[in-house]
Motif scaffolding. Structure first.
Motif, short mmCIF file in Angstrom:
data_model
loop_
_atom_site.label_atom_id
_atom_site.label_comp_id
_atom_site.label_asym_id
_atom_site.label_seq_id
_atom_site.Cartn_x
_atom_site.Cartn_y
_atom_site.Cartn_z
N HIS A 24 -15.59 10.23 -8.79
CA HIS A 24 -14.71 9.07 -8.64
C HIS A 24 -15.07 8.31 -7.38
N LEU A 25 -15.19 7.00 -7.54
CA LEU A 25 -15.51 6.12 -6.42
C LEU A 25 -14.27 5.31 -6.07
N MET A 26 -13.82 5.43 -4.83
CA MET A 26 -12.54 4.84 -4.44
C MET A 26 -12.74 3.77 -3.36
N LYS A 27 -12.15 2.60 -3.59
CA LYS A 27 -12.18 1.54 -2.60
C LYS A 27 -11.06 1.74 -1.59
N THR A 28 -11.40 1.59 -0.32
CA THR A 28 -10.40 1.74 0.75
C THR A 28 -10.45 0.50 1.64
N PRO A 29 -9.34 0.21 2.35
CA PRO A 29 -9.28 -1.00 3.17
C PRO A 29 -10.20 -0.97 4.39
N VAL A 30 -10.63 0.22 4.78
CA VAL A 30 -11.54 0.39 5.92
C VAL A 30 -12.58 1.44 5.55
N ASP A 31 -13.58 1.61 6.43
CA ASP A 31 -14.59 2.63 6.20
C ASP A 31 -13.95 4.00 6.43
N ASP A 34 -10.74 9.21 11.99
CA ASP A 34 -10.27 10.55 12.29
C ASP A 34 -8.87 10.72 11.67
N LYS A 35 -8.36 11.93 11.70
CA LYS A 35 -7.09 12.24 11.03
C LYS A 35 -5.95 11.39 11.58
N GLN A 36 -5.98 11.12 12.86
CA GLN A 36 -4.90 10.34 13.47
C GLN A 36 -4.90 8.91 12.94
N LYS A 37 -6.08 8.30 12.85
CA LYS A 37 -6.18 6.92 12.38
C LYS A 37 -5.89 6.81 10.88
N GLU A 38 -6.15 7.88 10.15
CA GLU A 38 -5.85 7.86 8.71
C GLU A 38 -4.36 7.62 8.46
N LYS A 39 -3.53 8.06 9.39
CA LYS A 39 -2.07 7.93 9.22
C LYS A 39 -1.61 6.47 9.25
N ARG A 40 -2.50 5.57 9.72
CA ARG A 40 -2.14 4.15 9.74
C ARG A 40 -2.18 3.55 8.33
N TYR A 41 -2.70 4.29 7.38
CA TYR A 41 -2.85 3.80 6.02
C TYR A 41 -2.16 4.76 5.04
N PRO A 42 -0.83 4.82 5.09
CA PRO A 42 -0.09 5.78 4.24
C PRO A 42 -0.32 5.57 2.75
#
Length: 276
Positions: free
Chosen positions: A36-43, A48-56
């Motif tokens: 599965h290929l998933m598009k995300t708003p950022v790379d 890191d895990k902390q920054k991932e939380k900005r995109y719930p």
């Protein structure tokens, strides 16, 4: 066929492709990979895990995708298959093919929206490009319910070029499924001739396969190839349409880019393309 790749976006036709991939893997005792290929708003891979939380919302979507991939893995393993799943972020068609090459897949099975709006983007990639550039046979599953094992396979060619290696792939599947092969040649406006003359290239071609017995020969005089295929299918049952491609240089002389796109785009049946 030792390793089958099934790219999926979990749409209806991809669900049918998943089922077909499992059934083919069972028939050949192959390993199966779901991708599965998933598009995300950022790379995403650089976060890191902390920054991932900005995109719930993205985190939630990733959780859903991983759950669906786990379900596919369980389904395949329940059938006694060896299975692996892969989730990749923000990449295009090149990565699907690189992935396939890295794992030495022998076959790709994927779904397309097909008759409902054309060949749309699948996992950030155009299905037609996967068909054109893949070095292994590709089956594109469309709107029609898939009937497997295949019982009637239509192999379409002008039979003027040597398509023997591709035809061996068709024979392999036909023999595994116990399928009848319909060899179809379509004479277009530029080469209308008698049915007998149209059969000559097929007869010459079949001399290379003296042991083939479960087949029929068909010649249609039609304005274009796609019309010929459609008219053939009005009178004959088929579960799969098979054609050859030259990969990046385009389809065989019988199949210009537009014809190939038209057949793959408009056919409701599964279409298998085999690179020469």
């Amino acid at each position: 066929m030792k390793n089958i790749l099934v790219p999926t976006d979990f749409s209806k036709n991809c669900n049918k492709a998943e089922e077909l991939g499992i059934e083919m893997a069972k028939l050949y005792n192959s390993e199966i990979h779901f991708f599965h290929l998933m598009k995300t708003p950022v790379d995403w891979v650089k976060l890191d895990k902390q920054k991932e939380k900005r995109y719930p919302e993205t985190l939630k979507e990733i959780g859903v995708v991983k759950s669906k991939l786990r379900e596919l893995e369980k389904k395949a393993e329940h059938e006694g298959l060896k299975c692996r799943t892969f989730l990749q972020f923000d990449s295009g068609q090149k990565d699907i093919l690189e992935h396939s090459g890295h794992f030495h897949h022998d076959f790709i099975v994927t779904g397309s929206s097909g008759t409902r709006g054309g060949i749309r983007e699948l996992m950030g990639s155009n299905v037609e490009k996967i068909v054109r550039k893949a070095d292994v046979p590709v089956v594109v599953v469309k709107d029609e319910e898939v009937s497997f094992p295949f019982k009637d396979i239509v192999f379409v060619s002008d039979f003027l070029q040597d398509v023997s290696d591709a035809f061996k792939q068709v024979i392999s599947i036909a023999e595994k499924c116990g399928a009848h092969i319909h060899l179809l040649r379509v004479n277009t406006q530029t080469d209308f001739n008698s049915i007998e003359q149209g059969l000559n290239p097929i007869n010459e071609f079949l001399k290379k396969f003296p042991d083939l017995d479960n087949f029929s020969m068909n010649v249609y005089n039609e304005p274009d190839v796609e019309t010929g295929i459609n008219n053939f299918l009005r009178y004959k049952n088929a579960d799969l349409i098979a054609m050859c491609t030259h990969g990046r240089t385009g389809f065989l002389s019988l199949f210009s880019k537009s014809i190939a796109e038209g057949v793959t785009n408009h056919s409701e049946l599964p279409v298998m393309t085999i690179k020469m």
